[in-house]
Motif scaffolding. Structure first.
Motif, PDB file in Angstrom:
ATOM      1  N   VAL A 195     -10.288  -0.358  -5.507  1.00 39.04           N
ATOM      2  CA  VAL A 195      -9.204   0.564  -6.041  1.00 39.04           C
ATOM      3  C   VAL A 195      -8.531  -0.081  -7.211  1.00 39.04           C
ATOM      4  CG1 VAL A 195      -7.187   1.975  -5.657  1.00 39.04           C
ATOM      5  CG2 VAL A 195      -8.987   2.038  -4.150  1.00 39.04           C
ATOM      6  N   HIS A 196      -7.971  -1.147  -7.006  1.00 39.62           N
ATOM      7  CA  HIS A 196      -7.215  -1.952  -8.130  1.00 39.62           C
ATOM      8  C   HIS A 196      -8.134  -2.196  -9.249  1.00 39.62           C
ATOM      9  CE1 HIS A 196      -3.214  -2.706  -6.539  1.00 39.62           C
ATOM     10  NE2 HIS A 196      -3.774  -3.102  -5.231  1.00 39.62           N
ATOM     11  N   LEU A 251      -5.959  -8.328   1.798  1.00 38.36           N
ATOM     12  CA  LEU A 251      -6.163  -6.968   1.494  1.00 38.36           C
ATOM     13  C   LEU A 251      -7.430  -6.529   1.969  1.00 38.36           C
ATOM     14  CD1 LEU A 251      -5.142  -7.022  -2.208  1.00 38.36           C
ATOM     15  CD2 LEU A 251      -3.505  -6.530  -0.281  1.00 38.36           C
ATOM     16  N   SER A 252      -7.751  -5.318   1.947  1.00 39.01           N
ATOM     17  CA  SER A 252      -8.844  -4.678   2.353  1.00 39.01           C
ATOM     18  C   SER A 252      -9.706  -4.528   1.236  1.00 39.01           C
ATOM     19  CB  SER A 252      -8.845  -3.331   3.008  1.00 39.01           C
ATOM     20  OG  SER A 252      -8.579  -2.374   2.057  1.00 39.01           O
ATOM     21  N   LYS A 310     -11.777  -2.132   0.135  1.00 43.34           N
ATOM     22  CA  LYS A 310     -11.536  -1.205  -0.584  1.00 43.34           C
ATOM     23  C   LYS A 310     -10.336  -1.024  -1.352  1.00 43.34           C
ATOM     24  CE  LYS A 310     -11.280   4.015   0.565  1.00 43.34           C
ATOM     25  NZ  LYS A 310     -11.123   4.859   1.615  1.00 43.34           N
ATOM     26  N   THR A 311      -9.231  -1.746  -1.017  1.00 46.11           N
ATOM     27  CA  THR A 311      -8.030  -1.629  -1.841  1.00 46.11           C
ATOM     28  C   THR A 311      -8.212  -2.525  -2.992  1.00 46.11           C
ATOM     29  OG1 THR A 311      -6.537  -1.658   0.057  1.00 46.11           O
ATOM     30  CG2 THR A 311      -5.512  -2.635  -1.734  1.00 46.11           C
ATOM     31  N   ALA A 347     -10.322  -9.949  -1.190  1.00 44.97           N
ATOM     32  CA  ALA A 347      -9.543  -9.318  -0.389  1.00 44.97           C
ATOM     33  C   ALA A 347      -9.216 -10.148   0.907  1.00 44.97           C
ATOM     34  CB  ALA A 347     -10.450  -8.377   0.527  1.00 44.97           C
TER      35      ALA A 347
END
Length: 216
Positions: A187-188, A180-181, A183-184, A175
Motif C-alpha cells: 500500500v505504501h 509491518l505486513s 500488504k501494508t 515488512a
C-alpha cells in the motif's frame, strides 16, 4: 602559483575516486600539467579526509559517489577543518541538487568527467588563482531552482520504504525489517508511486539516487 605568468607552480593535489582505472587516468592527465603533482590518492571520502589532514595539499579533487563516506560528506569535513584547501569536484552527476550540495558544503569548483582534457587544467588553474571554477553548463545548474527534497514530497515512513525498495528488497523483506505486513508495504509503495507519479521500480530507484537516499 606564479600569478604573473599564469603558470601553475608546486601545486600539490590529493585525488579521490573509487574506480582505480578512472583515478589512474585522471592522475596521468594531471601529470602532464607543469607544476602540478599528485601527492596521494584515495578510494573513498574517509581516506580523502585523512590524507588532507596529514598532507595539507593545495587542492583536493574528488568524485561525489564513493563508498562509505561519500564526496559531499568529505567536502564538508575538509572545508570545515581546512578551509584553505581548494576542493574541485570531478563527477558524472550534473543535477541541480548534486551541484548545489557540493557548493554548499565547500566545493569551489565542479567539473564533469566527460569534459575535454584541457578543461581539467583550466579548472585547476582557476580554483588556484581565483578560488572557483564552474563550466557554463554547471553555472546554469546553479542558477536553477533546487528540486524539492524527498522529505518535501514523502512522509518519513515512505522515505524509509522507498530506500529499501531502491536497495532491491522485496515487500516481505521490507515488512520483516520494519515490523509491518507485506500488504501494508504494498500500500505504501502504491502511494509513493502515485505521489511521485512514477510507474515502476526502476524509476523509484532513479529517484532515490537523485535525492541521495542511496548510493548510485
Amino acid at each position: 602559483m606564479n600569478r604573473s605568468t599564469g603558470e601553475l607552480q608546486n601545486i600539490r593535489v590529493v585525488l579521490a575516486d573509487d574506480h582505480d582505472l578512472v583515478r589512474s587516468g585522471i592522475k596521468a592527465l594531471l601529470s602532464t600539467i607543469p607544476g602540478v603533482q599528485v601527492i596521494a590518492e584515495a578510494r573513498d571520502g574517509r581516506e580523502l579526509v585523512s590524507l588532507v589532514e596529514g598532507l595539507r595539499p593545495d587542492v583536493a579533487i574528488t568524485d561525489i559517489s564513493m563508498p562509505g563516506m561519500d564526496g559531499i560528506a568529505a567536502i564538508s569535513e575538509i572545508h570545515s577543518s581546512h578551509p584553505e584547501v581548494r576542493i574541485l569536484v570531478l563527477s558524472m552527476y550534473d543535477t541541480v541538487d548534486f551541484v548545489k550540495r557540493a557548493v554548499a558544503n565547500g566545493a569551489c569548483g565542479y567539473l564533469m568527467k566527460d569534459a575535454p582534457p584541457f578543461e581539467l587544467e583550466q579548472a585547476l588553474h582557476s580554483v588556484v588563482t581565483t578560488g572557483s571554477y564552474f563550466s557554463s553548463a554547471i553555472a546554469q545548474r546553479l542558477l536553477q531552482p533546487s528540486e524539492p527534497t524527498a522529505s518535501d514530497e514523502l512522509t518519513e515512513r515512505q522515505i524509509e520504504i522507498l530506500t529499501l525498495i531502491a536497495q532491491g528488497k522485496a515487500s516481505k523483506e521490507i515488512a520483516f525489517e520494519l515490523g509491518l505486513s507485506p500488504k501494508t508495504v504494498d500500500v505504501h509503495r502504491a502511494r509513493i508511486m502515485e505521489r511521485l507519479r512514477l510507474g515502476d521500480i526502476a524509476s523509484l530507484t532513479l529517484y532515490a539516487v537523485r535525492k541521495g537516499l542511496i548510493k548510485p
